[in-house]
Scaffold this motif. Structure first.
Motif, PDB file in Angstrom:
ATOM      1  N   LEU A 125      22.909  51.706  72.876  1.00  0.00           N
ATOM      2  CA  LEU A 125      23.110  50.813  73.593  1.00  0.00           C
ATOM      3  C   LEU A 125      25.083  51.149  74.354  1.00  0.00           C
ATOM      4  CD1 LEU A 125      23.294  47.361  71.054  1.00  0.00           C
ATOM      5  CD2 LEU A 125      21.999  48.860  72.443  1.00  0.00           C
ATOM      6  N   PHE A 126      26.051  52.052  73.582  1.00  0.00           N
ATOM      7  CA  PHE A 126      27.093  52.578  74.506  1.00  0.00           C
ATOM      8  C   PHE A 126      26.564  53.328  76.077  1.00  0.00           C
ATOM      9  CE2 PHE A 126      25.680  56.593  72.377  1.00  0.00           C
ATOM     10  CZ  PHE A 126      26.038  57.130  73.140  1.00  0.00           C
ATOM     11  N   GLU A 127      25.047  53.947  75.547  1.00  0.00           N
ATOM     12  CA  GLU A 127      24.770  54.018  77.171  1.00  0.00           C
ATOM     13  C   GLU A 127      24.337  53.166  78.099  1.00  0.00           C
ATOM     14  OE1 GLU A 127      22.040  57.045  77.268  1.00  0.00           O
ATOM     15  OE2 GLU A 127      22.625  58.079  75.484  1.00  0.00           O
ATOM     16  N   ALA A 128      24.211  52.348  77.894  1.00  0.00           N
ATOM     17  CA  ALA A 128      23.559  51.102  78.278  1.00  0.00           C
ATOM     18  C   ALA A 128      24.461  49.811  79.113  1.00  0.00           C
ATOM     19  CB  ALA A 128      22.267  50.455  77.486  1.00  0.00           C
ATOM     20  N   TYR A 129      24.247  49.117  79.986  1.00  0.00           N
ATOM     21  CA  TYR A 129      25.358  48.071  80.480  1.00  0.00           C
ATOM     22  C   TYR A 129      26.164  46.995  79.685  1.00  0.00           C
ATOM     23  CZ  TYR A 129      25.885  50.590  84.637  1.00  0.00           C
ATOM     24  OH  TYR A 129      25.541  52.167  86.087  1.00  0.00           O
ATOM     25  N   SER A 130      24.491  46.068  79.120  1.00  0.00           N
ATOM     26  CA  SER A 130      25.018  44.980  78.766  1.00  0.00           C
ATOM     27  C   SER A 130      23.908  44.430  77.924  1.00  0.00           C
ATOM     28  CB  SER A 130      25.626  44.095  79.378  1.00  0.00           C
ATOM     29  OG  SER A 130      24.291  43.225  80.073  1.00  0.00           O
ATOM     30  N   GLY A 188      38.672  42.969  81.804  1.00  0.00           N
ATOM     31  CA  GLY A 188      37.600  43.253  81.155  1.00  0.00           C
ATOM     32  C   GLY A 188      36.621  41.452  80.728  1.00  0.00           C
ATOM     33  N   ARG A 189      36.026  41.757  80.970  1.00  0.00           N
ATOM     34  CA  ARG A 189      35.140  41.066  79.925  1.00  0.00           C
ATOM     35  C   ARG A 189      33.683  41.671  79.707  1.00  0.00           C
ATOM     36  NH1 ARG A 189      38.660  38.981  82.527  1.00  0.00           N
ATOM     37  NH2 ARG A 189      38.897  37.249  83.589  1.00  0.00           N
ATOM     38  N   LEU A 190      33.350  41.041  78.260  1.00  0.00           N
ATOM     39  CA  LEU A 190      32.426  41.382  77.331  1.00  0.00           C
ATOM     40  C   LEU A 190      30.865  41.498  78.294  1.00  0.00           C
ATOM     41  CD1 LEU A 190      33.015  40.419  73.980  1.00  0.00           C
ATOM     42  CD2 LEU A 190      33.884  42.484  75.111  1.00  0.00           C
ATOM     43  N   VAL A 191      30.294  42.277  77.884  1.00  0.00           N
ATOM     44  CA  VAL A 191      28.793  42.316  77.948  1.00  0.00           C
ATOM     45  C   VAL A 191      27.519  42.662  77.587  1.00  0.00           C
ATOM     46  CG1 VAL A 191      29.894  43.779  80.010  1.00  0.00           C
ATOM     47  CG2 VAL A 191      29.318  45.272  77.942  1.00  0.00           C
ATOM     48  N   THR A 192      28.032  41.677  75.748  1.00  0.00           N
ATOM     49  CA  THR A 192      27.364  42.007  74.751  1.00  0.00           C
ATOM     50  C   THR A 192      27.982  40.670  74.200  1.00  0.00           C
ATOM     51  OG1 THR A 192      27.197  44.545  74.789  1.00  0.00           O
ATOM     52  CG2 THR A 192      26.538  43.349  72.593  1.00  0.00           C
TER      53      THR A 192
END
Length: 826
Positions: A126-131, A660-664
């Motif tokens: 998941l660290f490679e993907a945006y949200s 920042g705002r959380l993406v997950t």
């Protein structure tokens, strides 16, 4: 950079021009161009003016043509951290920066962005993907593509599709209904293709509904190339293609890597016996040549700029620090514990403080010019008011020697000297590897076969140490009067020798200055295969080999006692905790969201002793926080790249607002999310939750309320929202006044969600707008909903149909903090 350098020298060839070029080639020559020439290149073909086309992995930096041990390149903040800015401008800037990194190496195609969704927080990649959200992912991906391709470097959207976990990734069958595919998992690809025309996409390893991603006639031919009118290249993930006729007919254009693979003579034969039409081959080659024309590898070959920023330049340092710090997210901040005062005495505690994790594992790894730890960054900004205390062990798996614990006996530089030898013992090559690892096999261009490697280094530490090795082979190591030997084997699965090599360590007592010597004999080498024949070890493609050497771990109770003592003596304790590449990596999923080791116990003990406790979370994805009510502030910092420590320090002291705002969505407990399991059952991973992943499922009460919602983030401002109203003449645009009631300039992200009246349709993010506001000032913010979220897939009629339009628009700072509601009558 001049305008001539910003785009390919040659104009993209027309379809008619390409057809004429193809007519010059016989069938075997055409097919040959549909498989890579090497691991990361396509072979040139002078007859048609085709130059070598070069590719590189690129999620967090453009690594180049070598899988490991290549040139130094810039290490970017990871995708979830960059996405946390909720900024298309940021994504476009990153795309352009990565294009510059590619141009510096004459790379034509960067293999990114990764736009699979965060279906379950257990996903290792998941660290490679945006949200977790398709709109947020798609809009950021489109901006990234525009930034990259604006400089004539191709982006590659990956991985097509339903590729949200790593367990059994080469064989898993993702079972997903058509509506879920269309409305959720294909949507980011659709948005990025429609809004930015990405020039390539990558088919995944997994099957979808019983058909391999590399053979997906429905998804590739009917949807992507048919309905969407996609003109680019669909390439395979590396070693993913299993068939010739099925994959060619299924829409796959390019098999990677090369020069060997399942096409070649088999595809030629399939054309000649009528199983594949020659026009299919020509269409695939047309797309490949179109890509080559777009990036300047066809006809008049492009030129490359000579004035690009170097990876360690002041330009890159500023960019990397700003991008990383700006995406960091304040999760809680009681009594304004953050930002820290520059005059405070600070006890900085934790293994992640001294060994800050800057990137995930697998194909996202790069060789950066440096990596700044949190300890280094905070000391540089605050000086002697910071004390640093190591934390508890965070790994169960040993890692290569780091931090100068091993040095080269010849030069004294950090690292290990590897001597590669052939079957007769003759030296093929000597390498000094600063990271104490080397890759054998996949990147080599030797006439001889590497059979053994000698290793040599000087140990700089005293006392009990962990000593051992990483990688397949028969090892012997000697340090001082200590001798150890063992054989490490892999299962034979594709990529294990590189992505998850075996490891073994023992405890040895040495004195500083001792010389470490050793030898590893490799298994028999063959062509790339997944078979283990006659019980004999086979080296599958390539292998990562490394030397482990570090101080032996201390008992956790002793380490925690040191942390508590340090906390008592300071005004503020900053505890840095997190995950490592054991959890956040290609090829492995997590089994829990709990922090590894005794980190939770350490946080609680420090919080009980300290006057004020700030926790910094050095992880790209959700973790559990059982100590949340015991601490004063939590700052989530992701995997911040090469400037990690400088960015963390800037965020903690407010030099750069962590806006920042959380993406997950962060689940409150293991299993407490709408989608959880990553383990296939009888080969199938069934997406039973449909479109109700993440915040969508929590809002529908399919899971307990989360710890933090997607979109949550406090920054260092405070905000009042006025009355929200529809923009006159528009029924999907909302205007709302916002006021910064704090004493600091701050950035707000106004989020717009739609909760349809249809009970089988989830709430969904439909738009957002960021605004920077001075203290005490107000701004009118307009957010317009994306029309692609105003529809549903009609399975019965196999087409899109509009939602009723009845329901509510929610103006929010994440769904845990809804500030205004607008009723829609349809």
């Amino acid at each position: 950079m001049t305008s001539a350098d910003r785009s390919p020298a040659a104009e993209t060839a027309s379809t008619a021009d390409i057809a004429e070029l193809i007519s010059r080639l016989d069938l075997p020559a055409r097919v040959r161009l549909l498989t890579g020439g090497t691991t990361f290149t396509l072979a040139p073909e002078p007859v048609i003016g085709l130059g070598e086309l070069r590719m590189s992995d690129g999620p967090t930096g453009v690594r180049g043509l070598k899988f490991a041990g290549g040139r130094q390149v810039a290490l970017f903040p990871n995708a979830t951290l960059l996405a946390s800015a909720w900024s298309e401008d940021t994504a476009a800037e990153v795309g352009a920066m990565l294009a510059e990194e590619a141009l510096a190496q004459e790379i034509h195609v960067v293999l990114g962005p990764t736009i699979n969704l965060h279906r379950t927080a257990l996903g290792g990649r998941l660290f490679e993907a945006y949200s977790e959200d398709p709109l947020l992912t798609g809009k950021l991906a489109a901006a990234y593509v525009r930034g990259m391709q604006g400089l004539g470097v191709a982006a590659c959207l990956k991985h097509l599709v339903a590729n949200e976990s790593e367990t059994d990734r080469n064989t898993v069958n993702s079972v997903v209904d058509e509506a879920t595919l269309r409305e959720l998992y294909l949507l980011p690809f659709e948005i990025a293709q429609a809004d930015a025309d990405a020039w390539s996409m990558m088919a995944a390893y997994n099957d979808i509904n019983g058909v391999a991603a590399t053979e997906q006639n429905h998804i590739v031919n009917e949807v992507v190339k048919g309905e969407w009118g996609y003109s680019g290249v669909i390439m395979s993930d590396w070693f993913a293609t299993k068939t010739a006729a099925q994959a060619a007919n299924g829409g796959l254009d390019l098999v990677m890597p090369g020069p060997d693979g399942p096409w070649g003579e088999a595809l030629v034969a399939a054309v000649r016996d009528g199983r594949v039409a020659e026009s299919v081959v020509d269409d695939h080659l047309t797309r490949v040549l179109r890509l080559a024309g777009r990036v300047g590898a066809l006809g008049e070959l492009r030129s490359y700029p000579a004035d690009l920023p170097t990876p360690g330049s002041a330009t890159r340092r500023e960019q990397m620090t700003r991008l990383a710090a700006g995406g960091m997210t304040v999760l809680i901040n009681r009594d304004e514990a953050l930002p820290l005062s520059s005059l405070a005495t600070v006890a900085l505690i934790g293994r992640h403080a001294v060994e800050t994790i800057t990137m995930g594992g697998g194909s996202a790894t790069v060789n950066p010019p440096y990596q700044v730890s949190a300890a280094q960054g905070l000391r540089e900004l605050m000086g002697g008011s910071v004390t640093v205390t190591d934390g508890v062990e965070v790994r169960t798996r040993a890692v290569p020697a780091r931090g100068g614990f091993l040095t080269d006996p010849v030069t004294g530089a950090p690292g290990v000297r590897f001597t590669l030898r052939d079957a007769d013992g003759a030296v093929i090559e000597e390498r000094l590897e600063a990271g104490a690892t080397t890759l054998v096999g996949i990147d080599d261009e030797f006439d001889q076969v590497v059979i053994t490697l000698d290793v040599e280094a000087v140990i700089t530490g005293d006392g009990p140490i962990e000593l051992g090795a990483i990688g397949v082979g028969s090892w012997t190591l000697q340090a001082g009067d200590q001798d150890i030997s063992f054989t490490l084997r892999a299962t034979g699965s594709i990529g294990e020798e590189m992505l998850a090599p075996p490891v073994q360590v023992e405890t040895a007592t040495v004195t500083a200055g001792s010389t470490l010597r050793g030898t590893v004999r490799l298994p028999r080498q063959t062509a790339i295969t997944t078979d283990v024949q006659d019980g004999e070890d086979i080296l599958v493609g390539g292998a990562v080999l490394g030397v482990v050497a570090r101080p032996a771990p201390r008992p956790a109770a002793d380490v925690i006692a040191d942390a508590v003592a340090a906390a008592r003596d300071a005004e503020v304790a900053v505890v840095v905790v997190g995950l490592t590449e054991e959890q956040e990596t290609e090829s492995v999923d997590k089994s829990t969201l709990a922090l590894p080791g005794e980190q939770d116990a350490m946080v609680s003990a420090v919080a009980a002793a300290a006057s004020r406790t700030v926790v910094v979370v050095n992880a790209a994805t959700p973790i559990l926080m059982p100590w949340l009510d015991e601490v004063d502030a939590v700052l989530w910092v992701g995997l911040p790249g090469q400037e990690a420590g400088h960015a963390i320090a800037a965020a903690l002291l407010g030099v750069i607002e962590p806006a920042g705002r959380l993406v997950t969505t962060f689940p409150a407990a293991d299993g407490a999310s709408p989608a959880w399991a990553v383990e296939p059952v009888d080969g199938d991973l069934v997406y039973t939750e449909g479109t109700f992943i993440g915040y969508r499922g929590h809002w529908a009460q399919l899971a307990a309320p989360p710890a933090f919602w997607l979109g949550h983030g406090l920054g260092y401002g405070s905000w009042e929202y006025g009355e929200a109203a529809l923009v006159p003449g528009q029924d999907t645009a909302v205007r709302v006044p916002v006021t910064n009631t704090s004493a600091r300039p701050s950035r707000e992200v106004v989020q717009l969600y739609f909760a349809p009246a249809e009970t089988d349709q989830p709430v969904r993010l439909v738009g957002w707008q960021a605004v920077d506001v001075e203290p005490g000032a107000a701004a009118d913010v307009t957010v317009t909903a994306d029309a692609r979220l105003w529809r549903r897939w009609d399975t019965e009629n196999s087409g899109w149909t509009a939602l009723s339009g009845t329901g509510e628009l929610l103006v929010a700072r994440g769904l845990g903090d809804v500030r205004a509601r607008v009723t829609l009558q349809g």
